[in-house]
Each structure stands twice: as structure tokens, then as C-alpha cells.
Design a protein around this motif. Structure first.
Motif, mmCIF file in Angstrom:
data_model
loop_
_atom_site.group_PDB
_atom_site.id
_atom_site.type_symbol
_atom_site.label_atom_id
_atom_site.label_comp_id
_atom_site.label_asym_id
_atom_site.label_seq_id
_atom_site.Cartn_x
_atom_site.Cartn_y
_atom_site.Cartn_z
ATOM 1 N N UNK A 133 0.889 -1.007 0.403
ATOM 2 C CA UNK A 133 0.056 -0.283 0.235
ATOM 3 C C UNK A 133 0.806 1.039 0.167
ATOM 4 N N UNK A 134 1.856 1.176 0.821
ATOM 5 C CA UNK A 134 2.567 2.020 0.892
ATOM 6 C C UNK A 134 3.171 2.184 -0.575
ATOM 7 N N UNK A 135 3.979 1.347 -0.896
ATOM 8 C CA UNK A 135 4.466 1.410 -2.670
ATOM 9 C C UNK A 135 3.744 2.006 -3.591
ATOM 10 N N UNK A 136 2.593 1.830 -3.521
ATOM 11 C CA UNK A 136 0.976 2.662 -4.015
ATOM 12 C C UNK A 136 1.118 4.196 -4.233
ATOM 13 N N UNK A 137 1.344 4.053 -2.682
ATOM 14 C CA UNK A 137 0.617 5.894 -2.691
ATOM 15 C C UNK A 137 2.442 6.641 -3.315
ATOM 16 N N UNK A 138 3.016 5.793 -2.562
ATOM 17 C CA UNK A 138 4.438 6.454 -3.067
ATOM 18 C C UNK A 138 4.766 7.246 -4.663
ATOM 19 N N UNK A 139 4.673 5.823 -4.947
ATOM 20 C CA UNK A 139 4.832 5.121 -6.797
ATOM 21 C C UNK A 139 4.342 6.563 -7.436
ATOM 22 N N UNK A 140 2.960 7.042 -7.470
ATOM 23 C CA UNK A 140 2.822 7.923 -8.822
ATOM 24 C C UNK A 140 3.302 9.685 -8.351
ATOM 25 N N UNK A 141 3.727 10.176 -6.982
ATOM 26 C CA UNK A 141 3.802 11.130 -7.048
ATOM 27 C C UNK A 141 5.292 11.104 -7.903
ATOM 28 N N UNK A 142 5.822 10.374 -7.898
ATOM 29 C CA UNK A 142 7.328 10.704 -7.949
ATOM 30 C C UNK A 142 7.581 10.208 -9.331
ATOM 31 N N UNK A 143 7.089 8.937 -10.179
ATOM 32 C CA UNK A 143 6.810 9.015 -10.943
ATOM 33 C C UNK A 143 6.384 10.200 -12.434
ATOM 34 N N UNK A 144 5.268 10.485 -12.101
ATOM 35 C CA UNK A 144 4.879 11.780 -12.703
ATOM 36 C C UNK A 144 5.762 13.161 -12.951
ATOM 37 N N UNK A 145 6.542 13.166 -11.481
ATOM 38 C CA UNK A 145 7.346 14.581 -11.664
ATOM 39 C C UNK A 145 8.194 14.122 -12.569
ATOM 40 N N UNK A 146 9.346 12.699 -12.559
ATOM 41 C CA UNK A 146 10.278 12.826 -13.321
ATOM 42 C C UNK A 146 9.902 12.152 -14.742
ATOM 43 N N UNK A 147 8.543 12.036 -15.332
ATOM 44 C CA UNK A 147 8.202 12.084 -16.271
ATOM 45 C C UNK A 147 7.610 13.699 -16.936
ATOM 46 N N UNK A 148 7.529 14.512 -16.228
ATOM 47 C CA UNK A 148 7.390 15.703 -16.423
ATOM 48 C C UNK A 148 8.490 15.866 -17.219
ATOM 49 N N UNK A 149 9.473 15.572 -15.938
ATOM 50 C CA UNK A 149 10.620 16.438 -16.319
ATOM 51 C C UNK A 149 11.797 16.317 -17.549
ATOM 52 N N UNK A 150 11.451 14.828 -18.095
ATOM 53 C CA UNK A 150 11.686 14.663 -19.139
ATOM 54 C C UNK A 150 11.020 14.643 -20.938
#
Length: 264
Positions: A133-150
Motif C-alpha cells: 500500500x505504501x508503494x502504491x501511494x509513493x509511486x505516483x508523485x515520483x513517477x509523474x514528476x520524473x515523467x514531466x521532467x523528461x
């Protein structure tokens, strides 16, 4: 730290913050009694402190805190790694982003509380449901910020590097990865504040150890002071994780001005 406190403006802000804490504790101690609020609704600060000492001695508070902190740390690290990998993979492959983005968005929109019973059915009353459950919550904000940067990376810079015979790995290591660092740490700050929530949800739904277990036990026993103690310990875990992220950010992004780091 000493250099920061040597600055008069920083010292004044630190004193102001300390005075605010003292005022808050004083209000917590005396205001409920002045308004006739019974202790089982809002216990005084001294009552919560006494309950804290009791829980340290009799309820293995440090043990439960350590279990929750361990789950938060593992879930945070796994969620960050997964978010970084998916963010770069989707950012560098428009086709993969087009295919997978709807499903990732659906996973994010789905309430995370609903996954906790499912994970417990799959993995039992172990640490795995809380970490997942922690992985699911942490995953999205990290992924979306990296995706936006790329996505925001200037393609002319990549073309220039390739014109100097840089291969794909060199472009990633020298251009894309460094460019993603400031947004990545912005995502890590957000994720650090959410990681504790993920573990707590798992412990509340199905846990026999950890602070979530103590929280549920205190609620069932009407132990308001114990609930306050547990909430404070959960908050301290979140603050510690956030502080670690900020410290690592300062080491990694030391080349950026302080104001630029704060704005990320």
C-alpha cells in the motif's frame, strides 16, 4: 547548522518557531480545561506525556514504532525506485506512455484503502500488505514528476549531444538523468509525507503490530491519550523521512541556489 544559526534572520525565525511551539503546548495544556472539555475528548499535554511514558514501559511503544518505521522506509524506497523507472521509461517512449498511462492513472484514482484488504487476502497478516500500500501511494508523485521532467527536456540539447557522438546511455546519464533531479526531489518530498499514510492504512485494516495496531487498540479502549501518543509518533516518523529527503537533496543538488531548491 551552526552557520545557519549564525545568520540573524535565521536565528530570529528559529526563535519564533520555538516560541510558537511553546505557545501551542501551553494552549494544549490549559485551554481544554478552561472550556470544560473532558480529558477523554482532549487530554492535556501533561496527560499525553504521562501516557507516553506508560506506553514506553508497558506497551512496547518503541518496538511498534520501529516496525512501522521499517515498513515506511522499505515501502518508500521501493515506491521511489518503481516511480523513477516508470517515469523515465514512459518519458523516453511516447508509445509506452500512450499505452500505459490510462492504466497507471486508473491505479492512482482507485482508493488505496480498497487495496489493503485485497493484499491481506493474498499475503496474509504480514508486512507485505502494508509495504505494498505504501508503494502504491509513493509511486505516483515520483513517477509523474520524473515523467514531466523528461518531457520538458529541450530536444535540441539531445540532438547536440548526439551530434558529438554521444550514445543513448551517455545521453541518459549526462543530460536526461541530471535534468530530472530537481523535479524528482520535489516528488520525493511529496512522497515522504504520504508514505506513513500507506503503512498506517495497511496496519489499521489488518495488523497485529505497529503503530496502526496501537491506534486501533487505543480507539477500541477509549484511550484518547494513547491515540494522541500514537499520532505523534507517526508524525515524527514522517518528519524524519522528510528530513532525510531534504538532507539528501541538499547534497545532490548542491550546485543549485537555495531558493531554486525551495521552489522545486
Amino acid at each position: 547548522m551552526s552557520r545557519l544559526l549564525a545568520d540573524p534572520a535565521t536565528r530570529q525565525m528559529a526563535i519564533g518557531s520555538a516560541l510558537l511551539l511553546v505557545a501551542f503546548l501551553a494552549a494544549w495544556q490549559w485551554v481544554p480545561g478552561l472550556f470544560g472539555i473532558p480529558p477523554f475528548i482532549i487530554p492535556s499535554a501533561s496527560t499525553v506525556w504521562d501516557r507516553f511514558l506508560e506506553m514506553m514501559a508497558r506497551d512496547r511503544l518503541l518496538f511498534h514504532t520501529g516496525i512501522t518505521a521499517m515498513q515506511v522506509g522499505v515501502g518508500f524506497l521501493l515506491g521511489v525506485l518503481l516511480g523513477i523507472l516508470c517515469g523515465f521509461a514512459l518519458g523516453m517512449s511516447p508509445a509506452a506512455e500512450f499505452v500505459l498511462s490510462p492504466y497507471i492513472l486508473a491505479l492512482q484514482i482507485a482508493p488505496k484503502v480498497a487495496f489493503a484488504p485485497l493484499f491481506i487476502i493474498w499475503f496474509g497478516y504480514t508486512v507485505y500488505p502494508k509495504i505494498l500500500v505504501c508503494v502504491l501511494i509513493v509511486f505516483f508523485p515520483v513517477m509523474i514528476n520524473v515523467l514531466g521532467a523528461v518531457r520538458a527536456l529541450d530536444p535540441d540539447i539531445v540532438r547536440l549531444a548526439k551530434s558529438f557522438t554521444a550514445n543513448r546511455l551517455q545521453v541518459f546519464l549526462k543530460i536526461e538523468f541530471p535534468a530530472a533531479m530537481p523535479p524528482l526531489f520535489a516528488g520525493l518530498r511529496i512522497a515522504a509525507t504520504l508514505a506513513v499514510i500507506g503503512v498506517l492504512v495497511g496496519e489499521l485494516v489488518g495488523g497485529n503490530i505497529g503503530l496502526g495496531y496501537l491506534l486501533a487498540f487505543g480507539e477500541g479502549a477509549g484511550d484518547t491519550a494513547g491515540v494522541f501518543v500514537t499520532i505523534i509518533m507517526l508524525t515524527l516518523i514522517g518528519i524524519a523521512l522528510y528530513g532525510i529527503v531534504v538532507a539528501v537533496e541538499k547534497r545532490v543538488l548542491h550546485y543549485l541556489p537555495a531558493r531554486a531548491r525551495l521552489n522545486t
